[in-house]
Design an enzyme around this catalytic site. Structure first.
Site, PDB file in Angstrom:
ATOM      1  N   GLY A 264      69.665  10.897  30.324  1.00 38.72           N
ATOM      2  CA  GLY A 264      70.209  10.418  31.595  1.00 38.72           C
ATOM      3  C   GLY A 264      69.923  11.405  32.701  1.00 38.72           C
ATOM      4  O   GLY A 264      68.986  12.207  32.625  1.00 38.72           O
ATOM      5  N   GLU A 292      67.951  14.988  27.179  1.00 41.19           N
ATOM      6  CA  GLU A 292      66.723  14.802  27.956  1.00 41.19           C
ATOM      7  C   GLU A 292      67.145  14.201  29.280  1.00 41.19           C
ATOM      8  O   GLU A 292      67.825  13.171  29.325  1.00 41.19           O
ATOM      9  CB  GLU A 292      65.744  13.899  27.213  1.00 41.19           C
ATOM     10  N   CYS A 326      61.398   8.426  32.854  1.00 38.66           N
ATOM     11  CA  CYS A 326      61.580   9.859  33.099  1.00 38.66           C
ATOM     12  C   CYS A 326      60.241  10.563  33.233  1.00 38.66           C
ATOM     13  O   CYS A 326      60.140  11.609  33.862  1.00 38.66           O
ATOM     14  CB  CYS A 326      62.369  10.494  31.958  1.00 38.66           C
ATOM     15  N   GLU A 424      63.686  13.633  42.525  1.00 33.94           N
ATOM     16  CA  GLU A 424      63.490  12.499  41.626  1.00 33.94           C
ATOM     17  C   GLU A 424      63.998  11.226  42.288  1.00 33.94           C
ATOM     18  O   GLU A 424      65.149  11.155  42.731  1.00 33.94           O
ATOM     19  CB  GLU A 424      64.226  12.719  40.304  1.00 33.94           C
TER      20      GLU A 424
END
Length: 542
Positions: A264, A292, A326, A424
């Site tokens: 997440g 992760e 991701c 991000e």
């Protein structure tokens, strides 16, 4: 058991093509129609119970948010406590079950997904998470199957790790499950990750409380059906639908909390780590923290790169599954000698891309996951349009009338530290910085220091000295590093996945290294003929 069992050697599940009139395409279309035709009521699974509550939340396809797929029952703190009790209650029997029996259960789950449930898990992922047929196939079918089969194999490799023994003794290493329960907190973007996070610890003899993302519950429910049909005993994996804060309030102070398996956001993981630290005095044992998190993944091109291969990698790497990976290519560094050619290739590709519902198999590009994500991405695009030194090369439009659609957007910036090069976004926005071809080494420093993340990255070059230079200079910039390929698409057993820095603990899902985190070793030394005199030889009189 009176044997040392050898499990089937794992082979990556073949990806089906879904060509016109193929059996898999006809089956998938029929399943999409079936799932769309009904509204389901999804329970929580705690112990032996399916739990329905009075509070319901609606599930809708991101590409058609007016349609209702079903409703899920919302839980509270009491349900989290109940799930913990169920996990702890199931622990002894599950931990003591022969490993071959645990292996058999998960190998059966893999075969069920490969056959009976393949169309259903793919259709559920397409509808619930707005994935194309191909993206669903490589995720919810193939990768989930691979996780189960390869993890069974990795489990046997761990059990085979044993110490040497000298004469008169026998040394053994016991790989015990952790003492307590595991909390699996899973994301929306990959059904396979959502399934792997609870099953990897469970396979090693642990019991689990699983909280999926609310926007992945539709497919998570199908996975739970598969696990139960495969024979996962009641209480081993408990599936609850609660808010993150609700789960945290009960789980993290609990004495028997033994570890978290997480994928997440970085901020969420930071909060979790801090909370665990604040409660460390409460725990029976130090919890395992496996996570992760985010990424700001790069593609760096050298002046010798193949322009067409680079353009293709950027389009696929940035815009498959709407950039909601991701590992998605989010920032690129392109030398000026290649830029015009690369730009033209990309623009031509993007003009040919069709955007719409994944239920129309002609659409390469679908909707982003929900309105919150849509609004966040739109804000970045709007700010870019108003910023000096930023040029919109392609896309830049969005609309949420029917679904949460954002066009694949390519920005070119003059400042390599511009916001969209650093933060991000988790959406279909690729930012490109064009640099002087002679400044490759300076750009290596930029790539390494622009972002706090270190998940994936790629270098494109036909110059082996440049490749070697980049590989060494960017050693810590990416946990998964690609040479002349897009920075997405890690395959279980081939490219163990994970990054460091702000991208997580780099425990490499899809490898033996991840499974090692869910066991605690006990060394056993047995002496066959123990000594009966305390005196050593050196005490003898000369």
């Amino acid at each position: 058991m009176f044997s040392i069992s050898k499990v089937p050697y794992p082979v990556n599940e073949p990806v089906k093509g879904y060509l016109p009139n193929s059996p898999e395409k006809l089956a998938l279309k029929a399943m999409l129609k079936e799932l769309r035709s009904k509204t389901i009521n999804i329970p929580m699974y705690i112990g032996s119970e399916k739990i329905f509550t009075d509070k319901k939340e609606r599930l809708a396809p991101p590409h058609d948010h007016k349609h209702t797929l079903g409703h899920y029952s919302v839980g509270d703190e009491g349900h989290v406590t109940q799930a913990i009790h169920a996990a702890l209650g199931a622990k002894e029997a599950w931990a003591n079950l022969a490993w071959e029996q645990r292996a058999s259960i998960f190998l059966k789950a893999a075969d069920l997904l490969a056959t009976k449930y393949r169309a259903k898990i793919n259709a559920a992922t397409m509808l619930g998470q707005s994935k194309s047929a191909y993206q669903a196939e490589i995720d919810s079918a193939c990768e989930m199957i691979d996780f189960l089969r390869f993890n069974v194999y990795f489990m046997t490799q761990i059990y085979q790790q044993q110490p040497e023994s000298q004469a008169g003794m026998w040394n053994r290493l016991e790989h015990r499950p952790l003492e307590g329960f595991i909390f699996a907190l899973t994301p929306f973007n990959f059904t396979a990750i959502a399934g792997n996070l609870p099953t990897a610890p469970a396979m090693m003899g642990n019991t689990v409380v699983w909280k999926p993302s609310n926007t992945q519950i539709y497919a998570a429910h199908v996975l739970m059906e598969v696990f139960l049909e495969a024979g996962v005993p009641d209480g081993v994996i408990n599936l609850v639908y609660v808010e993150g804060k609700t789960a945290a309030k009960v789980i993290f102070p609990h004495r028997d909390f033994a570890g978290i398996h997480f994928t997440g956001g970085t901020n969420t993981f930071n909060t979790i780590w801090k909370t665990i630290g604040e409660n460390v005095q409460n725990y029976k044992t130090y919890p395992r923290i496996v996570g992760e998190t985010g990424g700001k993944d790069f593609v760096l091109a050298h002046q010798s790169a193949d322009a067409k291969a680079l353009a293709t990698a950027l389009v696929r790497g940035a815009f498959e599954y709407q950039g909601q990976k991701c590992s998605a290519a989010s920032r690129a560094y392109v030398p000026a000698n290649l830029w015009e050619e690369v730009k033209n290739y990309m623009i031509a590709d993007l003009k040919s891309i069709k955007m719409g519902s994944p239920e129309d198999f002609r659409n390469f590009f679908n909707a982003v996951i929900d309105e919150k994500s849509f609004d966040n991405i739109a804000r970045y695009i709007d700010n870019a349009k108003k910023s000096a030194g930023v040029e919109v090369i392609a896309g830049g439009n969005y609309d949420k009338t029917v679904g949460y659609f954002v066009e694949p957007t390519v920005l070119k910036v003059e400042d390599p530290q511009y916001t969209t090069m650093c933060e991000e976004i988790f959406g279909p926005v690729l930012t490109i910085y064009v640099y002087h071809p002679d400044h490759f080494e300076d750009v290596l420093y930029l790539v390494d220091n622009t972002s706090p993340y270190a998940l994936t990255g790629a270098v494109f070059s036909q110059d082996r000295y440049a490749i070697d230079l980049a590989t060494n200079a960017l050693r810590h910039a990416a946990g998964n590093f690609y040479i002349n390929d897009k920075p997405t698409g890690a395959v279980v057993g081939q490219q163990p996945f994970g990054g460091s820095r702000a991208s997580g603990t780099n425990d490499k899902a899809g490898s033996v290294f991840n499974l090692l985190r869910w066991v605690s070793q006990r060394t056993i030394k047995e002496t066959f003929v123990p000594p009966t005199d305390y005196r050593y030889g050196f005490l003898s009189e000369e």
